[in-house]
Design an enzyme around this catalytic site. Structure first.
Site, PDB file in Angstrom:
ATOM      1  N   CYS A 179       0.826  -1.219   0.000  1.00 48.16           N
ATOM      2  CA  CYS A 179       0.000   0.000   0.000  1.00 48.16           C
ATOM      3  C   CYS A 179       0.858   1.266   0.000  1.00 48.16           C
ATOM      4  O   CYS A 179       0.627   2.182  -0.801  1.00 48.16           O
ATOM      5  CB  CYS A 179      -0.969  -0.025   1.174  1.00 48.16           C
ATOM      6  SG  CYS A 179      -0.247  -0.518   2.746  1.00 48.16           S
TER       7      CYS A 179
HETATM    8  N1  LIG Z   1      -4.152  -4.299   5.303  1.00 48.66           N
HETATM    9  C1  LIG Z   1      -3.694  -3.587   4.285  1.00 48.66           C
HETATM   10  O1  LIG Z   1      -3.921  -2.363   4.172  1.00 48.66           O
HETATM   11  C2  LIG Z   1      -2.878  -4.253   3.210  1.00 48.66           C
HETATM   12  C3  LIG Z   1      -2.573  -3.523   2.052  1.00 48.66           C
HETATM   13  C4  LIG Z   1      -1.809  -4.132   1.043  1.00 48.66           C
HETATM   14  C5  LIG Z   1      -1.378  -5.430   1.214  1.00 48.66           C
HETATM   15  N2  LIG Z   1      -1.669  -6.113   2.360  1.00 48.66           N
HETATM   16  C6  LIG Z   1      -1.197  -7.487   2.470  1.00 48.66           C
HETATM   17  O2  LIG Z   1      -2.306  -8.336   2.233  1.00 48.66           O
HETATM   18  C7  LIG Z   1      -2.186  -9.515   3.034  1.00 48.66           C
HETATM   19  C8  LIG Z   1      -3.450  -9.647   3.904  1.00 48.66           C
HETATM   20  O3  LIG Z   1      -3.510  -8.504   4.728  1.00 48.66           O
HETATM   21  P1  LIG Z   1      -4.722  -8.261   5.725  1.00 48.66           P
HETATM   22  O4  LIG Z   1      -4.519  -6.905   6.281  1.00 48.66           O
HETATM   23  O5  LIG Z   1      -5.998  -8.597   5.074  1.00 48.66           O
HETATM   24  O6  LIG Z   1      -4.389  -9.373   6.850  1.00 48.66           O
HETATM   25  P2  LIG Z   1      -5.315  -9.925   7.998  1.00 48.66           P
HETATM   26  O7  LIG Z   1      -6.413  -8.947   8.268  1.00 48.66           O
HETATM   27  O8  LIG Z   1      -4.426 -10.301   9.122  1.00 48.66           O
HETATM   28  O9  LIG Z   1      -5.953 -11.252   7.375  1.00 48.66           O
HETATM   29  C9  LIG Z   1      -5.213 -12.428   7.128  1.00 48.66           C
HETATM   30  C10 LIG Z   1      -6.107 -13.502   6.538  1.00 48.66           C
HETATM   31  O10 LIG Z   1      -5.335 -14.675   6.273  1.00 48.66           O
HETATM   32  C11 LIG Z   1      -5.908 -15.820   6.982  1.00 48.66           C
HETATM   33  N3  LIG Z   1      -4.762 -16.642   7.393  1.00 48.66           N
HETATM   34  C12 LIG Z   1      -4.352 -17.785   6.787  1.00 48.66           C
HETATM   35  N4  LIG Z   1      -3.238 -18.253   7.321  1.00 48.66           N
HETATM   36  C13 LIG Z   1      -2.898 -17.405   8.291  1.00 48.66           C
HETATM   37  C14 LIG Z   1      -1.830 -17.383   9.197  1.00 48.66           C
HETATM   38  N5  LIG Z   1      -0.879 -18.328   9.226  1.00 48.66           N
HETATM   39  N6  LIG Z   1      -1.784 -16.357  10.067  1.00 48.66           N
HETATM   40  C15 LIG Z   1      -2.748 -15.396  10.095  1.00 48.66           C
HETATM   41  N7  LIG Z   1      -3.789 -15.377   9.215  1.00 48.66           N
HETATM   42  C16 LIG Z   1      -3.860 -16.393   8.326  1.00 48.66           C
HETATM   43  C17 LIG Z   1      -6.761 -15.208   8.093  1.00 48.66           C
HETATM   44  O11 LIG Z   1      -7.928 -15.960   8.384  1.00 48.66           O
HETATM   45  P3  LIG Z   1      -7.928 -17.333   9.175  1.00 48.66           P
HETATM   46  O12 LIG Z   1      -7.016 -17.148  10.347  1.00 48.66           O
HETATM   47  O13 LIG Z   1      -9.344 -17.593   9.549  1.00 48.66           O
HETATM   48  O14 LIG Z   1      -7.431 -18.327   8.196  1.00 48.66           O
HETATM   49  C18 LIG Z   1      -7.243 -13.925   7.433  1.00 48.66           C
HETATM   50  O15 LIG Z   1      -8.371 -14.197   6.594  1.00 48.66           O
HETATM   51  C19 LIG Z   1      -0.926  -9.346   3.892  1.00 48.66           C
HETATM   52  O16 LIG Z   1       0.111 -10.057   3.311  1.00 48.66           O
HETATM   53  C20 LIG Z   1      -0.681  -7.848   3.847  1.00 48.66           C
HETATM   54  O17 LIG Z   1       0.689  -7.525   3.991  1.00 48.66           O
HETATM   55  C21 LIG Z   1      -2.423  -5.555   3.352  1.00 48.66           C
END
Ligand SMILES: NC(=O)c1ccc[n+]([C@@H]2O[C@H](COP(=O)([O-])OP(=O)(O)OC[C@H]3O[C@@H](n4cnc5c(N)ncnc54)[C@H](OP(=O)(O)O)[C@@H]3O)[C@@H](O)[C@H]2O)c1
Length: 345
Positions: A149
């Site tokens: 981002c």
């Molecule tokens: N947040 C942002 O603004 C943003 C922007 C650009 C890119 N990103 C990238 O996009 C990816 C997702 O970000 P997010 O903010 O959506 O993350 P998040 O809110 O922490 O969500 C992570 C998701 O992955 C699943 N998961 C599967 N294996 C996991 C594990 N070992 N540990 C933790 N969760 C696990 C979780 O659900 P379950 O635990 O139920 O499986 C959850 O659905 C990341 O790599 C992040 O760096 C994020």
């Protein structure tokens, strides 16, 4: 209709993928996965989706995913996408990964900032998914590394000046502010309301993981290795990034030339809005949308400028940009499903 899966559908980017894809005219959501909420109807878990998203969350099974979907969005934490991407690609599913796992061209950089890469050959196959830079490569991609981002806000602001080599790259100083959804949907003391509310702080100076990503892409645009100074800040808002970027011109530039450069670079881009000289973008004017708004302010001496760049970290900084990539990769209208007006106020 394109059949799409969101793998890791319960995180913040996963939720925004579901929000955008469920309203996409050319997409049918066929699979949503979660480890912790298997069997639960999505609209029951996230009641904003009540009666709107009736799919049940399931565990990730690669054969089933390949039967159900032709494109998969991976919204896992970094390092967790590597195996999933390899397994899905082996089953001919196109992959758009939102993590950092395939953003680096060199495994050594990934190792330094994240961990040992298990599939370094896939790093060469992946296309860095910033449409405004790599649209032609995205059209042919099987694996897309959706950018971070902060890097998206910064690269979009700097691209026109870097490509034309109009600024001294060593002079670039980036001060970025992000809302809390940028840290994902995790419980952590640092992100408690009482720790964040009414406070602004810088963090990870000289060691933020988005720094090498910016350096990689800005070096390519400039045509020579360059390292910028990047200082991220956490601000008490839910969504949004504002990057304020200080640059210096070795040779004086006029206001009209600066404006023309940005109009030429972005006049035809559907999601980049270049504001009038001196006008400032605002995170609340891009919230919930795939727009990146760019502001240009030139010093009276024509030798310094401040660029400002605002986007929604979960949309142009993640899910919306990922859908834009899917549209390009699958030959759909690039703006399909992404034309929402930002949510203001
Ligand atoms: N947040 C942002 O603004 C943003 C922007 C650009 C890119 N990103 C990238 O996009 C990816 C997702 O970000 P997010 O903010 O959506 O993350 P998040 O809110 O922490 O969500 C992570 C998701 O992955 C699943 N998961 C599967 N294996 C996991 C594990 N070992 N540990 C933790 N969760 C696990 C979780 O659900 P379950 O635990 O139920 O499986 C959850 O659905 C990341 O790599 C992040 O760096 C994020």
């Amino acid at each position: 209709m394109i059949k799409a899966a969101v793998i890791g559908a319960t995180g913040y980017t996963g939720q925004d993928l579901v929000r955008i894809l469920s309203a996409h005219p050319g997409v049918e959501l066929t699979l949503l996965t979660s480890r912790q909420n298997q069997g639960v109807i999505y609209g029951h878990l996230f009641t904003a989706c009540r009666n709107l998203v009736e799919l049940r969350l399931s565990q990730l099974d690669y054969d089933q995913a390949a039967q159900k979907a032709e494109v998969a969005f991976l919204a896992f934490p970094h390092t967790e996408s590597q195996v999933a991407a390899a397994e899905l690609l082996a089953r001919k599913v196109r992959v758009i990964d939102l993590s950092a796992d395939f953003r680096f061209r060199k495994a050594a950089i990934y190792r330094r900032y994240y961990s040992e890469h298990r599939f370094p050959a896939l790093l060469r196959k992946a296309v860095y998914g910033l449409p405004e830079v790599y649209r032609e490569q995205i059209k042919k991609a099987q694996l897309i590394a959706n950018p971070g981002c902060f890097p998206t806000s910064v690269i979009l602001a700097l691209k026109p000046l870097m490509q034309k080599r109009l600024i001294d790259p060593k002079s670039v100083i980036i001060d970025s502010k992000s809302g809390l959804t940028g840290a994902g949907r995790n419980a952590a003391v640092d992100f408690l309301f009482c720790e964040i509310s009414g406070s602004v702080r810088a963090y990870n100076i000289y060691k933020h993981r988005h720094q090498p990503e910016m350096d990689q892409e800005l070096s390519r645009l400039y045509g020579r290795k360059t390292e910028v100074t990047f200082v991220p800040h956490l601000v008490p808002i839910n969504r949004g990034i504002l990057s304020t970027i200080y640059v210096q011109f070795p040779r004086k530039i006029s206001p009209s030339r600066l404006e023309t450069i940005y109009q030429e670079a972005y006049g035809k881009e559907p999601f980049i809005r270049v504001l009038s000289l001196g006008e400032q973008p605002d995170t609340s004017k891009v919230r919930g949308s795939n727009y990146c708004d760019l502001g240009l302010s030139l010093a009276p001496d024509g030798r310094k400028a401040v660029l400002t760049s605002a986007l929604d970290n979960l949309v142009k900084g993640a899910a919306g940009n990922a859908v834009q990539n899917m549209n390009i990769m699958l030959g759909m209208e690039e703006t399909a499903g992404l034309k929402q007006i930002p949510l203001h106020p």
